[in-house]
Scaffold this motif. Sequence first.
Motif, mmCIF file in Angstrom:
data_model
loop_
_atom_site.group_PDB
_atom_site.id
_atom_site.type_symbol
_atom_site.label_atom_id
_atom_site.label_comp_id
_atom_site.label_asym_id
_atom_site.label_seq_id
_atom_site.Cartn_x
_atom_site.Cartn_y
_atom_site.Cartn_z
ATOM 1 N N ALA A 5 0.886 -1.158 0.000
ATOM 2 C CA ALA A 5 0.000 0.000 0.000
ATOM 3 C C ALA A 5 0.925 1.209 0.000
ATOM 4 C CB ALA A 5 -0.894 0.006 1.233
ATOM 5 N N ARG A 66 -5.752 -5.457 0.509
ATOM 6 C CA ARG A 66 -7.114 -4.985 0.231
ATOM 7 C C ARG A 66 -8.011 -5.129 1.455
ATOM 8 N NH1 ARG A 66 -6.974 -8.203 -5.298
ATOM 9 N NH2 ARG A 66 -6.136 -6.580 -6.651
ATOM 10 N N TYR A 69 -7.287 -2.297 3.908
ATOM 11 C CA TYR A 69 -7.825 -1.000 3.507
ATOM 12 C C TYR A 69 -9.339 -0.947 3.678
ATOM 13 C CZ TYR A 69 -8.393 3.394 1.112
ATOM 14 O OH TYR A 69 -8.706 4.698 0.835
ATOM 15 N N TYR A 74 -9.729 0.224 9.890
ATOM 16 C CA TYR A 74 -9.045 1.263 9.131
ATOM 17 C C TYR A 74 -10.028 2.315 8.626
ATOM 18 C CZ TYR A 74 -5.973 3.850 6.151
ATOM 19 O OH TYR A 74 -5.268 4.888 5.588
ATOM 20 N N LEU A 78 -9.599 6.392 8.867
ATOM 21 C CA LEU A 78 -9.218 7.006 7.594
ATOM 22 C C LEU A 78 -9.618 8.480 7.479
ATOM 23 C CD1 LEU A 78 -7.911 6.685 4.825
ATOM 24 C CD2 LEU A 78 -10.082 5.731 4.000
ATOM 25 N N THR A 89 -3.526 7.238 -2.805
ATOM 26 C CA THR A 89 -3.207 5.967 -2.156
ATOM 27 C C THR A 89 -3.496 4.851 -3.138
ATOM 28 O OG1 THR A 89 -3.825 6.866 -0.003
ATOM 29 C CG2 THR A 89 -3.732 4.487 -0.171
#
Length: 114
Positions: A5, A66, A69, A74, A78, A89
Amino acid sequence: MPAFALAHLHDAPINEDILTYIERIQATLDPFGGRFRVHGGEVEVKEGDWPGTVVIVEFPDVERARAWYDSPAYREILPLRTRHIPGATLIVDGVPPDYDASRTAARLRARAAG
């Protein structure tokens, strides 16, 4: 195969939201095997223009990158970053340990030759 990432972040002001984000992000990475490889180090630009800083997190594979995220943990933190720091990103596959760019060039030459 590892995956990464990457974030290219601009104008990172230090405020309470950003500090909270930084304090909490590791706990969101741990369940997915995420490890910081680069986190706001000094950027030495060799070509082109690169305002801001870079963050690179390594994961064991793209599925876990994945999943991190998109994880509720998260997603909860965020907005603490996105409200204050513009940037891009992305998630990208890494290459295997035996990767050799010359083999990639040979495949591309063969395709181009038709």
